[in-house]
Every structure is written in C-alpha cells, then in structure tokens.
Enzyme design. Structure first.
Site, PDB file in Angstrom:
ATOM      1  CE  LYS A 196       4.858  26.152  -8.156  1.00 31.02           C
ATOM      2  NZ  LYS A 196       4.326  26.230  -6.774  1.00 31.02           N
ATOM      3  N   GLY A 249      -5.355  24.521 -11.387  1.00 31.68           N
ATOM      4  CA  GLY A 249      -5.443  25.445 -10.256  1.00 31.68           C
ATOM      5  C   GLY A 249      -6.561  26.434 -10.489  1.00 31.68           C
ATOM      6  CB  SER A 250      -7.252  29.705  -8.982  1.00 34.60           C
ATOM      7  OG  SER A 250      -6.028  30.365  -9.255  1.00 34.60           O
ATOM      8  CB  THR A 251     -10.465  30.689 -13.220  1.00 34.27           C
ATOM      9  OG1 THR A 251     -11.166  29.434 -13.354  1.00 34.27           O
ATOM     10  CG2 THR A 251     -10.739  31.532 -14.452  1.00 34.27           C
ATOM     11  CD  GLU A 252      -6.754  35.719  -8.745  1.00 34.44           C
ATOM     12  OE1 GLU A 252      -7.392  34.992  -7.952  1.00 34.44           O
ATOM     13  OE2 GLU A 252      -6.058  36.676  -8.377  1.00 34.44           O
ATOM     14  N   GLY A 254      -4.612  30.610 -13.713  1.00 31.72           N
ATOM     15  CA  GLY A 254      -4.608  29.966 -15.026  1.00 31.72           C
ATOM     16  C   GLY A 254      -4.521  30.980 -16.159  1.00 31.72           C
ATOM     17  CD  GLU A 271      -8.986  20.366 -13.710  1.00 29.61           C
ATOM     18  OE1 GLU A 271      -9.912  21.135 -13.349  1.00 29.61           O
ATOM     19  OE2 GLU A 271      -8.390  19.593 -12.960  1.00 29.61           O
ATOM     20  CB  CYS A 305     -11.398  21.330  -9.758  1.00 35.67           C
ATOM     21  SG  CYS A 305     -11.047  19.688 -10.346  1.00 35.67           S
ATOM     22  CD  GLU A 402     -12.741  26.531  -7.681  1.00 33.71           C
ATOM     23  OE1 GLU A 402     -11.764  27.223  -8.001  1.00 33.71           O
ATOM     24  OE2 GLU A 402     -12.899  25.366  -8.066  1.00 33.71           O
TER      25      GLU A 402
HETATM   26  P1  NAP Z   1      -3.420  28.661  -7.422  1.00 26.91           P
HETATM   27  O1  NAP Z   1      -2.842  29.931  -6.951  1.00 26.91           O
HETATM   28  O2  NAP Z   1      -4.125  28.641  -8.716  1.00 26.91           O
HETATM   29  O3  NAP Z   1      -2.231  27.587  -7.430  1.00 26.91           O
HETATM   30  C1  NAP Z   1      -2.122  26.502  -8.312  1.00 26.91           C
HETATM   31  C2  NAP Z   1      -0.672  26.334  -8.700  1.00 26.91           C
HETATM   32  O4  NAP Z   1      -0.216  27.485  -9.418  1.00 26.91           O
HETATM   33  C3  NAP Z   1       0.278  26.202  -7.518  1.00 26.91           C
HETATM   34  O5  NAP Z   1       1.337  25.335  -7.834  1.00 26.91           O
HETATM   35  C4  NAP Z   1       0.773  27.618  -7.369  1.00 26.91           C
HETATM   36  O6  NAP Z   1       1.980  27.719  -6.685  1.00 26.91           O
HETATM   37  C5  NAP Z   1       0.924  28.037  -8.791  1.00 26.91           C
HETATM   38  N1  NAP Z   1       0.965  29.475  -8.993  1.00 26.91           N
HETATM   39  C6  NAP Z   1       0.476  30.459  -8.183  1.00 26.91           C
HETATM   40  N2  NAP Z   1       0.713  31.674  -8.725  1.00 26.91           N
HETATM   41  C7  NAP Z   1       1.363  31.453  -9.888  1.00 26.91           C
HETATM   42  C8  NAP Z   1       1.868  32.316 -10.908  1.00 26.91           C
HETATM   43  N3  NAP Z   1       1.751  33.654 -10.834  1.00 26.91           N
HETATM   44  N4  NAP Z   1       2.466  31.754 -11.990  1.00 26.91           N
HETATM   45  C9  NAP Z   1       2.578  30.421 -12.090  1.00 26.91           C
HETATM   46  N5  NAP Z   1       2.130  29.558 -11.146  1.00 26.91           N
HETATM   47  C10 NAP Z   1       1.526  30.067 -10.063  1.00 26.91           C
HETATM   48  O7  NAP Z   1      -4.349  28.091  -6.347  1.00 26.91           O
HETATM   49  P2  NAP Z   1      -4.198  28.245  -4.750  1.00 26.91           P
HETATM   50  O8  NAP Z   1      -3.528  29.492  -4.344  1.00 26.91           O
HETATM   51  O9  NAP Z   1      -3.526  27.054  -4.283  1.00 26.91           O
HETATM   52  O10 NAP Z   1      -5.714  28.324  -4.324  1.00 26.91           O
HETATM   53  C11 NAP Z   1      -6.497  29.479  -4.590  1.00 26.91           C
HETATM   54  C12 NAP Z   1      -7.846  29.103  -5.126  1.00 26.91           C
HETATM   55  O11 NAP Z   1      -7.696  28.440  -6.372  1.00 26.91           O
HETATM   56  C13 NAP Z   1      -8.616  28.093  -4.302  1.00 26.91           C
HETATM   57  O12 NAP Z   1      -9.286  28.658  -3.265  1.00 26.91           O
HETATM   58  C14 NAP Z   1      -9.537  27.510  -5.324  1.00 26.91           C
HETATM   59  O13 NAP Z   1     -10.659  28.308  -5.504  1.00 26.91           O
HETATM   60  C15 NAP Z   1      -8.723  27.512  -6.561  1.00 26.91           C
HETATM   61  N6  NAP Z   1      -8.122  26.192  -6.850  1.00 26.91           N
HETATM   62  C16 NAP Z   1      -8.710  25.420  -7.779  1.00 26.91           C
HETATM   63  C17 NAP Z   1      -8.175  24.180  -8.063  1.00 26.91           C
HETATM   64  C18 NAP Z   1      -8.793  23.295  -9.077  1.00 26.91           C
HETATM   65  O14 NAP Z   1      -8.404  22.146  -9.196  1.00 26.91           O
HETATM   66  N7  NAP Z   1      -9.747  23.758  -9.833  1.00 26.91           N
HETATM   67  C19 NAP Z   1      -7.066  23.713  -7.388  1.00 26.91           C
HETATM   68  C20 NAP Z   1      -6.467  24.545  -6.441  1.00 26.91           C
HETATM   69  C21 NAP Z   1      -7.010  25.778  -6.184  1.00 26.91           C
HETATM   70  P3  NAP Z   1       1.945  28.041  -5.101  1.00 26.91           P
HETATM   71  O15 NAP Z   1       1.258  26.922  -4.474  1.00 26.91           O
HETATM   72  O16 NAP Z   1       3.367  28.100  -4.731  1.00 26.91           O
HETATM   73  O17 NAP Z   1       1.220  29.330  -4.932  1.00 26.91           O
END
Ligand code: NAP
Ligand code: MG
Length: 498
Positions: A196, A249-252, A254, A271, A305, A402
């Site tokens: 995904k 992705g995000s800790t939240e 995750g 991660e 990240c 972050e």
């Molecule tokens: P995110 O919400 O954690 O998204 C990462 C992945 O998870 C995306 O494919 C996302 O899909 C999916 N996702 C979102 N909500 C989900 C749920 N309830 N259940 C399962 N999968 C879900 O990150 P983001 O919205 O793109 O960014 C938000 C913040 O996360 C950033 O500002 C940053 O601080 C952090 N982040 C960290 C990393 C890292 O590598 N450490 C990478 C990205 C973001 P969708 O894209 O369709 O929402």
C-alpha cells in the site's frame, strides 16, 4: 505546467494510463469505483486519478497473495531462481531508471537527478543485495539430549520458512526506495506481498508492479493497492489473512497498525519517526560539520525519518556552526524537480506544508529566533523556506516532535554527559551523528546514545548490509541486512527419533 517539465514520452505515456491498482498480475479498478487524485507538489496540479481501495479490494489483493503463496510455481521455486528473478527486477528498474526518476520527481517534488542517482540507484542496489539472500538462508542442526530418553537417537534441526502473505504500508518521502525495502527481503524469503503506497505518491509503485510482472514473478506474488490510509491501509493492517505487517511512517499511525496486527498475531516490523541529533564536538572540522549539518536536515526537504533535525554544537564553536548552516539555508534555491538550478523542492503536499508551518509558528511564538527562513516561500506549490531556529529549549514542541520538513533547531552544549542526556531526551531513537575526530570522546558517546544508527562525520548514509531501525518509539525490528530477510521468515524446529 507538465509540458514545461519536458517529461519523456515514456513518462507521459505512463501517466495517461496510470489509473489502476495491481492485483493478481493485472491492472484493476476499485470494486466500488471510487478514486482519489495524486498531485504535482511544485504546482499543486493533479496528475493522476487512482482507485481508492476499500476493504473488499484489500480482500481481493490478500486472496491473490495467498493463492500465489500456495502456488507451487512460487512456493516450490528454488532459492537460486528467486535470486534470478530479484536480479531481473533490479535490472529492469535500472533499465527504466530515467522514467522512474521522472515519475518520482513529478509526484514527490524531489529533484529528478536526486531521484535517479539517489532513489532509483539505491532501490536497485538494495534489491541486488537482497537477491543474494535466498541461497544463503539456512537453519542449524543440533544433537538433542533429552534426559528422559537417554537411549534415543535424536536429531534436531531448524528450517527458515517464509512467513506467508506480507502487508507492506509505506510513506511518501522515498516511495520507490521504501517499496524496495519491503519487497526485497520479503521476496528473498519467499513471501508474497500486498503493498500500500502512500496516497500522496502511488505512481512509482504501480510502475514497479508492471516491472515485477515483466521480470517473470508469478501473478499475485506482488500486489499493489492504492488508496487512503484509514481505508485501504487500515483494512490491510487488520486483515486476518496477512501473516506479517511491515510499516514505515509516523509513530502515531505505527501504533494503530501495530495494535491491529497483534489482534491477528501478524508478525510486525515498524520503522517510525525520528528526531535525530547532530552533535558537533569542540575539535570538529567546522567546514565539514556545517556542510554535514545542513545536508542532514535539508536533504529531501527534511522529509527523512533520520533527518538531523536537532543540532547541538559545543559552545566554543556554536556561533560559527549555526551561522554557517543558516547561511547555506539562506542561499538555497527553491524550485521544481526539473529545474537544474533547484536545490530544494516543495514539501510533498499542502497538508504537510501546513503541518510544518504550524510547527515553525509555534516555535517562534514560544520564543525561538529564526536564523534563517521561518515561513512559506512566496510562490505556488507547497514550499517552505529552509529554516534554522535558535534560542530554543528542550521542552518546545519544535525540539520534541518530528516536524518532517526543512526545520532545524540549534543549541549549544558544554559537556559530553549533558549533550548525551539531551540527545536522548526525546521519545525517538532512530539516528544520531557525531562530528569529531576525538576517538576517545566518540567511543565514550557511541554506547550511550539511544539510537539504531550512529554516524561519525557523516549523516543519513545507509548501506543494505547494515541493519536499520529504531530504539524507543522509533520502531520495532530492523530493516536491511540479514535481520530484514530473517524477519520475513518463521523458524521451524524439527526433532527426529531415528
Ligand atoms: P502516515 O500517516 O504515518 O502514513 C504512512 C503510511 O500509512 C501511508 O501509506 C498512509 O496512507 C498509511 N496510513 C495512514 N493512516 C493509516 C491507518 N489508520 N492504518 C493503516 N495505514 C495508514 O504519515 P503521513 O500522513 O504521510 O505523514 C504524517 C507524519 O508522519 C509526517 O509529518 C512525519 O512526521 C511522519 N512520517 C514519518 C515517516 C518516516 O519515515 N519516519 C514517513 C512519513 C511520515 P495514506 O498516505 O493514504 O494516508
Ligand atoms: Mg497520510
């Protein structure tokens, strides 16, 4: 807008047909027919409309991955044949590097040269490293001594078996690289995958699915579901037919994904976020530290990240280093991915831009001072000026959270124990860099830093042979290296009475 980028005919042709997701070896639409748009972040213009997968579409993709896992064409394939297929995929990515780089640059906003020689090249390198693993996965043999069977001729051994169907959820900052990080070890171990991609950046994952097919993997071994996180992502994380979830992705999010996975006892690797410190000791090469600190935070617009988002400089050289980084920030040329003069692109989305600007405003309100940047750039697209904040304290959200954008907080320190405590003083523990040639100090610090990776005189440099992952709330498990491949396996113990 797209005309002026001078995209190749191959990329334009792909964009015209990029309205699918990929299940069981073919392009498909969402059953309910819903779609969402992907954007060019440098202009805010939509570039493609993709299927928005719902639970029923995820069901279909998981069923396809399950059938492929049970298909003898994949299940009984010899390790050296898996190796060849992964190598073929790497070769095809390399052969299509210009197109993949253009699609990545267009959809993410990163420079097209960075996409080509950084992202695409890293994905190829990673897959080639992982292609070596299928033939090296091995178990152990042992001679059991069971006290109540003293005369038995027992023989024990272990087998590494693929864990099964893998659900892989990836972010938008390095879309193709993240896909490779998941597919490489999963395929090396003999798993099948439902991938995904992030809603912001689905394009290269779809092109990759076509290349997987072209490489000769049986249909269903790799499926790609496009869609929104709280729909497609949540359905995949909670799916009882998935044996392992791997998430970046995000800790939240995750934590949500981890809880959903545990309900099915799916294996899990996460991660997650980081707030990585860059620590400059008094003996450091100042020029190298300034350049290194600027790269550590501004590379990929800070959407990394392991971004070096907290700069701690010994007070004897703080002004020189902080002003040096601020002066690099001031001079950075912002622009689109296809302009050779561009040194920093836009953030990936309007939402991310607003999020990052919100943090900057909050920091300034709480008393931080902007040595550079401090707001949006006055132009179309989702640009934020490279920003350096000083006069911060360890309680501020800009220091603790972050931000995932081009925002650096800079502060001075007096002694090693003090800076160690502050470096370790967030919920995260992904990376850290030390800038020094004082071996004694460096060796004192390395074991005391709570981070999955410590760099010395460099930052953000990764190698597939070195495990990568987080301490504390930066995640669970390791990507890359032997650990990654083994995390896609179950260990079976066998005991024979002969
Ligand atoms: P995110 O919400 O954690 O998204 C990462 C992945 O998870 C995306 O494919 C996302 O899909 C999916 N996702 C979102 N909500 C989900 C749920 N309830 N259940 C399962 N999968 C879900 O990150 P983001 O919205 O793109 O960014 C938000 C913040 O996360 C950033 O500002 C940053 O601080 C952090 N982040 C960290 C990393 C890292 O590598 N450490 C990478 C990205 C973001 P969708 O894209 O369709 O929402
Ligand atoms: Mg999202």
């Amino acid at each position: 807008m797209l005309e002026q980028y001078g995209l190749s005919a191959e990329s334009r042709a792909f964009l015209e047909t990029a309205n699918f997701m990929w299940i069981d070896g073919e392009p498909v639409q969402a059953a309910a027919g819903q779609t969402f748009e992907a954007f060019d972040p440098a202009s805010g213009q939509p570039i493609a409309a993709l299927p928005a997968a719902q639970a029923e579409d995820v069901d279909r993709a998981v069923a396809s991955a399950r059938a492929a896992f049970d298909n003898p064409a994949w299940r009984m394939m010899r390790p050296n044949q898996r190796e060849r297929l992964i190598h073929r995929l790497a070769d095809l990515i390399e052969a299509n590097a210009p197109q993949l780089a253009e699609l990545e640059a267009l959809n993410n906003g990163k420079g097209v040269k960075i996409a080509r020689y950084g992202d695409v090249a890293s994905a190829v390198n990673y897959l080639r490293y992982m292609a070596g693993w299928p033939t090296k996965l091995e178990g152990q043999t042992m001679e059991p001594s069971v006290p109540y069977m003293p005369d038995a001729n027992l023989f024990g051994y272990t087998r590494r078996e693929p864990v099964g169907v893998v659900g892989a959820i990836i972010p938008w900052n390095f879309p193709l690289v993240m896909a490779a990080w998941k597919l490489g070890p999963a395929l090396a171990a003999g798993c099948t995958v439902v991938l995904k991609p992030a809603e912001e950046t689905p394009l290269t994952a779809l092109r990759l699915a076509q290349l997987v097919q072209e490489a000769g993997f049986p249909p269903g071994v790799v499926n790609v579901v496009t869609g929104l996180g709280d729909q497609a992502g949540a359905a995949l994380a909670a799916h009882p037919g998935v044996n392992k979830i791997t998430f970046t992705g995000s800790t939240e999010v995750g934590k949500l994904v981890g809880k959903a996975a545990i309900d099915n006892m799916a294996r899990l690797s996460l991660e997650l976020g980081g707030k990585s410190p860059v620590i400059v000791l008094p003996d450091a090469d100042i020029k190298a530290a300034v350049r290194g600190a600027a790269n550590a935070i501004f590379f990929n617009q800070g959407q990394v990240c392991t971004a070096g988002s907290r700069l701690y400089v010994h007070r004897s050289i703080f002004d020189q280093v902080a002003e040096g980084v601020a002066s690099i920030a001031d001079k950075m040329v912002l622009g689109d991915a296809f302009n050779d003069a561009t040194q920093m692109g836009p953030l990936v989305s309007a939402r991310q831009q607003q999020r990052v600007l919100g943090y900057i405003e909050q920091g300034l309100r709480q008393g931080a001072e902007a040595l550079a940047g401090g707001g949006a750039a006055e132009r179309d697209g989702y640009f934020v000026k490279p920003t350096v904040l000083s006069q911060v304290n360890d309680q501020m959200s800009v220091v603790q959270q972050e931000i995932f954008g081009p925002v650096l907080v800079a502060d001075s320190f007096s002694d090693l124990d003090e800076v160690l405590a502050r470096a370790n003083g967030t919920q995260y523990g992904l990376g850290a860099s030390l800038w020094s040639n004082d071996l004694k100090a460096v060796h004192y610090m390395i074991p005391r830093i709570q981070a999955g990776t410590v760099w010395v005189n460099t930052h953000n440099v990764l190698d597939p042979a070195l495990p990568f992952g987080g301490y504390k709330q930066s995640g669970i498990g390791r990507e890359m290296a032997r650990q990654a491949v083994e995390s896609f396996t179950e260990t079976k113990a066998v005991l024979m009475n002969l």
